[in-house]
Design a protein around this motif. Structure first.
Motif, PDB file in Angstrom:
ATOM      1  N   VAL A   5       0.922  -1.092   0.727  1.00  0.00           N
ATOM      2  CA  VAL A   5      -0.053   0.202  -0.154  1.00  0.00           C
ATOM      3  C   VAL A   5       1.005   1.548  -0.400  1.00  0.00           C
ATOM      4  CG1 VAL A   5      -1.921   1.094   1.479  1.00  0.00           C
ATOM      5  CG2 VAL A   5      -2.058  -1.360   1.136  1.00  0.00           C
ATOM      6  N   GLY A   6       1.890   1.237   0.891  1.00  0.00           N
ATOM      7  CA  GLY A   6       3.057   2.351   0.716  1.00  0.00           C
ATOM      8  C   GLY A   6       3.383   2.901  -0.847  1.00  0.00           C
ATOM      9  N   CYS A   7       3.457   1.544  -1.631  1.00  0.00           N
ATOM     10  CA  CYS A   7       4.755   2.218  -2.711  1.00  0.00           C
ATOM     11  C   CYS A   7       3.812   3.130  -3.745  1.00  0.00           C
ATOM     12  CB  CYS A   7       4.903   1.081  -2.963  1.00  0.00           C
ATOM     13  SG  CYS A   7       6.606  -0.366  -2.651  1.00  0.00           S
ATOM     14  N   PHE A   8       1.807   1.771  -3.722  1.00  0.00           N
ATOM     15  CA  PHE A   8       1.037   2.990  -4.129  1.00  0.00           C
ATOM     16  C   PHE A   8       1.009   4.319  -4.090  1.00  0.00           C
ATOM     17  CE2 PHE A   8      -0.667  -1.634  -4.926  1.00  0.00           C
ATOM     18  CZ  PHE A   8      -0.013  -1.686  -6.328  1.00  0.00           C
ATOM     19  N   LEU A   9       0.669   4.144  -2.675  1.00  0.00           N
ATOM     20  CA  LEU A   9       0.464   5.885  -1.886  1.00  0.00           C
ATOM     21  C   LEU A   9       1.930   7.343  -2.412  1.00  0.00           C
ATOM     22  CD1 LEU A   9      -1.058   5.255   1.279  1.00  0.00           C
ATOM     23  CD2 LEU A   9      -2.185   5.428  -0.532  1.00  0.00           C
ATOM     24  N   GLU A  10       2.788   6.319  -2.389  1.00  0.00           N
ATOM     25  CA  GLU A  10       3.774   7.078  -3.225  1.00  0.00           C
ATOM     26  C   GLU A  10       4.030   7.297  -4.752  1.00  0.00           C
ATOM     27  OE1 GLU A  10       8.322   5.204  -2.038  1.00  0.00           O
ATOM     28  OE2 GLU A  10       7.265   6.332  -0.582  1.00  0.00           O
ATOM     29  N   ALA A  11       3.084   6.363  -5.041  1.00  0.00           N
ATOM     30  CA  ALA A  11       3.019   6.346  -6.543  1.00  0.00           C
ATOM     31  C   ALA A  11       2.119   7.356  -6.846  1.00  0.00           C
ATOM     32  CB  ALA A  11       2.732   4.559  -7.454  1.00  0.00           C
ATOM     33  N   GLY A  12       1.094   7.809  -5.959  1.00  0.00           N
ATOM     34  CA  GLY A  12       0.325   8.692  -6.300  1.00  0.00           C
ATOM     35  C   GLY A  12      -1.438   8.296  -6.121  1.00  0.00           C
ATOM     36  N   TYR A  13      -1.356   6.802  -6.287  1.00  0.00           N
ATOM     37  CA  TYR A  13      -2.673   6.433  -6.033  1.00  0.00           C
ATOM     38  C   TYR A  13      -3.185   7.033  -5.156  1.00  0.00           C
ATOM     39  CZ  TYR A  13      -1.632   3.598 -10.377  1.00  0.00           C
ATOM     40  OH  TYR A  13      -1.401   2.981 -10.877  1.00  0.00           O
ATOM     41  N   ARG A  14      -5.032   8.184  -4.618  1.00  0.00           N
ATOM     42  CA  ARG A  14      -5.013   8.081  -3.654  1.00  0.00           C
ATOM     43  C   ARG A  14      -6.246   7.526  -2.838  1.00  0.00           C
ATOM     44  NH1 ARG A  14      -4.915  13.540  -6.655  1.00  0.00           N
ATOM     45  NH2 ARG A  14      -3.101  14.443  -6.483  1.00  0.00           N
ATOM     46  N   ARG A  15      -6.591   6.494  -3.971  1.00  0.00           N
ATOM     47  CA  ARG A  15      -7.658   5.257  -3.231  1.00  0.00           C
ATOM     48  C   ARG A  15      -7.520   4.561  -3.315  1.00  0.00           C
ATOM     49  NH1 ARG A  15      -9.287   1.565  -6.031  1.00  0.00           N
ATOM     50  NH2 ARG A  15     -11.918   1.151  -6.530  1.00  0.00           N
TER      51      ARG A  15
END
Ligand code: OSB
Ligand code: MG
Length: 368
Positions: free
Chosen positions: A149-159
């Motif tokens: 989840v941390g990697c996806f949030l870092e990539a810019g996903y907001r949901r």
């Protein structure tokens, strides 16, 4: 237009990481693409059926068979085919919405290319970018989940959507909430709970989830409506919604406060638009679901997600969340958004060399 031939092509596309749900694990996408030829040009479509019949009854081998022997011959026999006419031409064949959707998508692509119109414009798009979301599968441990989840949030996903099932629900949700604060979060159960599991599902109310998606089996409309009265978290339906008719029933009965609109599950993008229209009139929010599509299906989903009723971010992620090399130029994230293709038809060009390199079989079906 009249079809001169249809190509059915199977591709082997390794996923960048296995996608595991209660339905099984996918490490390699066995993709099924259709390409139609007409005197006015070509069109591409994608059949999103998975390898096994565990999400719905469709699966790629069965979809290939029904396309080859029942659906394609019916389209080839049509002297004057339009995209609107695909559904009616195939209506005698029951079920198989993902297979039908692939053909309608290809006819839309060819027809709209011939008139230099984008699918997004044709469907009634009102925006040129859509907010990206990401679906996170089951993981072997909580640390692995938090890292993913941390990697996806870092990539810019907001949901973020988390797959859940009995034994993997409150703890992963709590862990993500504690680590990442008030990120937009929702859970998808793919029907893994029983109607008697209300107490456990109610425990999710403590985490301000955007929704719980398809807690019960597809035909459990009444159980979903009962649950919706007993929990605060909004109930969203995915597998249960197979048409505008079933969406109408689900909305009227209180079984769905939110609808996951996935065109392949509904037989095509034109029916998906009707579901969108119905939900919009009823004040029910919709979002665009995904099926680990290649760039072809992703382009169509982005066009759909640009309609005005799509007020929640969907399972629409950048190409590199799924594939190292996509069969179209990759969709990339810009500030958490994906661009809606605005070129003619699907608005993407398939890269022939990539398609050839990952093709496992090709079959040509012509008029005889
Ligand atoms: O339930 O939305 C689902 C993939 C295959 C079958 C069913 C589902 C999914 C996903 C994939 O959640 C989401 C994506 O394409 O990013
Ligand atoms: Mg789902």
């Amino acid at each position: 237009m009249r079809l001169s031939g249809v190509e059915l092509r199977r591709l082997r596309l390794p996923l960048v990481a296995p996608f595991r749900t209660g339905l099984g694990q996918t490490s390699v996408r066995d993709a099924l693409l259709v390409k139609i030829s007409t005197p006015d040009g070509e069109g591409w479509g994608e059949c999103t059926a998975m390898a096994e019949p565990t999400y719905t009854s469709e699966y790629v081998e069965g979809a290939h068979h029904v396309l080859r022997h029942h659906l394609v011959p019916r389209l080839l026999a049509q002297p004057h085919l339009t995209a609107e006419g695909v559904g009616p031409a195939l209506a005698a064949v029951k079920g198989h919405p993902m297979a039908k959707c692939a053909l309608e998508m290809a006819v839309l692509d060819a027809e709209l290319r011939a008139t230099a119109t984008s699918l997004a414009h044709h469907l009634g798009a009102v925006r040129d970018t859509v907010e990206a979301g990401v679906a996170v599968g089951l993981t072997a441990s909580l640390p692995e989940l938090l890292q993913t989840v941390g990697c996806f949030l870092e990539a810019g996903y907001r949901r973020v959507k988390l797959k859940v099932q009995p034994g993997w629900d409150v703890e992963p949700v709590r862990a993500v909430r504690e680590r990442f604060g008030d990120v937009a979060l929702h859970v998808d159960a793919n029907g893994a709970y029983r109607p008697g599991d209300t107490e456990q599902l109610r425990r999710l109310d403590a985490f301000s989830l955007m929704m719980i998606e398809q807690p019960f089996a597809a035909d459990e409309l009444t159980a979903h409506a009962d649950l919706a009265r007993q929990i605060r978290t909004p109930v969203c339906l995915d597998e249960s919604i197979t048409s505008a008719a079933s969406a109408g029933l689900a909305v009227a009965s209180g079984a769905a406060a939110i609808v996951n609109v996935k065109a392949p599950r509904m037989g095509g993008y034109l029916e998906a638009r009707r579901v969108h229209d119905l939900c919009r009139r009823a004040g029910v929010a919709v979002w665009c679901g995904g099926m680990l599509e290649t760039g072809v299906g992703r382009a169509a989903n982005l066009a759909l997600a640009a309609l005005p009723g799509f007020t929640l971010p969907g399972d629409l992620s950048a190409s590199d969340r799924y594939y190292r090399t996509d069969i179209t130029p990759p969709f990339v994230l810009h500030d958490g958004q994906l661009r809606v293709p605005d070129g003619p038809g699907l608005g993407v060009e398939v890269i022939d060399e990539v398609v050839e390199a990952c093709t496992t079989s090709v079959e040509h079906v012509g008029r005889d």
